[in-house]
Design an enzyme around this catalytic site. Sequence first.
Site, mmCIF file in Angstrom:
data_model
loop_
_atom_site.group_PDB
_atom_site.id
_atom_site.type_symbol
_atom_site.label_atom_id
_atom_site.label_comp_id
_atom_site.label_asym_id
_atom_site.label_seq_id
_atom_site.Cartn_x
_atom_site.Cartn_y
_atom_site.Cartn_z
ATOM 1 N N ASP A 196 66.396 93.479 8.799
ATOM 2 C CA ASP A 196 68.040 93.236 8.723
ATOM 3 C C ASP A 196 68.723 94.105 9.718
ATOM 4 O O ASP A 196 70.010 93.824 9.927
ATOM 5 C CB ASP A 196 68.814 93.648 7.157
ATOM 6 C CG ASP A 196 68.323 92.540 6.168
ATOM 7 O OD1 ASP A 196 67.553 91.588 6.595
ATOM 8 O OD2 ASP A 196 68.957 92.631 5.177
ATOM 9 N N HIS B 124 47.691 64.262 -7.143
ATOM 10 C CA HIS B 124 48.424 63.198 -7.752
ATOM 11 C C HIS B 124 48.599 63.460 -9.245
ATOM 12 O O HIS B 124 47.684 63.338 -9.819
ATOM 13 C CB HIS B 124 48.092 61.744 -7.435
ATOM 14 C CG HIS B 124 49.017 60.806 -8.003
ATOM 15 N ND1 HIS B 124 50.414 60.585 -7.715
ATOM 16 C CD2 HIS B 124 48.791 60.197 -9.242
ATOM 17 C CE1 HIS B 124 50.946 59.700 -8.690
ATOM 18 N NE2 HIS B 124 49.840 59.158 -9.165
ATOM 19 N N ALA C 173 64.154 88.759 3.663
ATOM 20 C CA ALA C 173 62.876 89.573 3.205
ATOM 21 C C ALA C 173 61.793 89.271 3.855
ATOM 22 O O ALA C 173 60.992 90.379 4.280
ATOM 23 C CB ALA C 173 62.993 89.743 1.609
#
Length: 193
Positions: free
Chosen positions: A40, A172, A48
């Site tokens: 950051d 599926h 993150a």
Amino acid sequence: MPNTDNLVLDSIGLSADERGFIPVDGHCATKVPNVYAIGDVVRGLMLAHKAEDEGVLVAEIIDGQKPHIDYNCIPWVIYTHPEIAWVGQTEQALKAEGRAYKTGQFPMLANGRAMGIGETDGFIKMIADAKTDEILGVHIISANASDLIAEAVVAMEFKAASEDIGRICHPHPSLSEVMREAALAVDKRALNI
């Protein structure tokens, strides 16, 4: 906002830019030898998982390896209900760039698993290069979008085409089938709509 105000950067010869970020190169190195910055406090996404990958990159550099990060392949996620996730380019960015592309989209409403769990809001949209079919971006609004986006990230890291995803058998019933359907829809070949 980067939290660099109280780091006393000047004590080691660094300073933040006008937005508060510590300037780094493509390998997270600052202008001070052997000092790296990640996460950051540097340019780019404030995520993150991006910071973690930058940390791995720096550790590998220190170890003498030759790592890389493709920032275009770092997924974004908004943890709402339904979740929103995306990776790569948007149609708007590709239009501005003048790049030819094609898209395929498939609704969660047409997916058996989504119906079974009562989570039919949303869709998956895939954007591919008009000539090469390379996947340029994937956008998801769906339950479990944060999990579904990982397939798109893998595909984009390996420069896969939408046809590649369309040819992969998906379980599926599963939400991941919508990724395949969106890939097939890029060439107007969706199976279940």
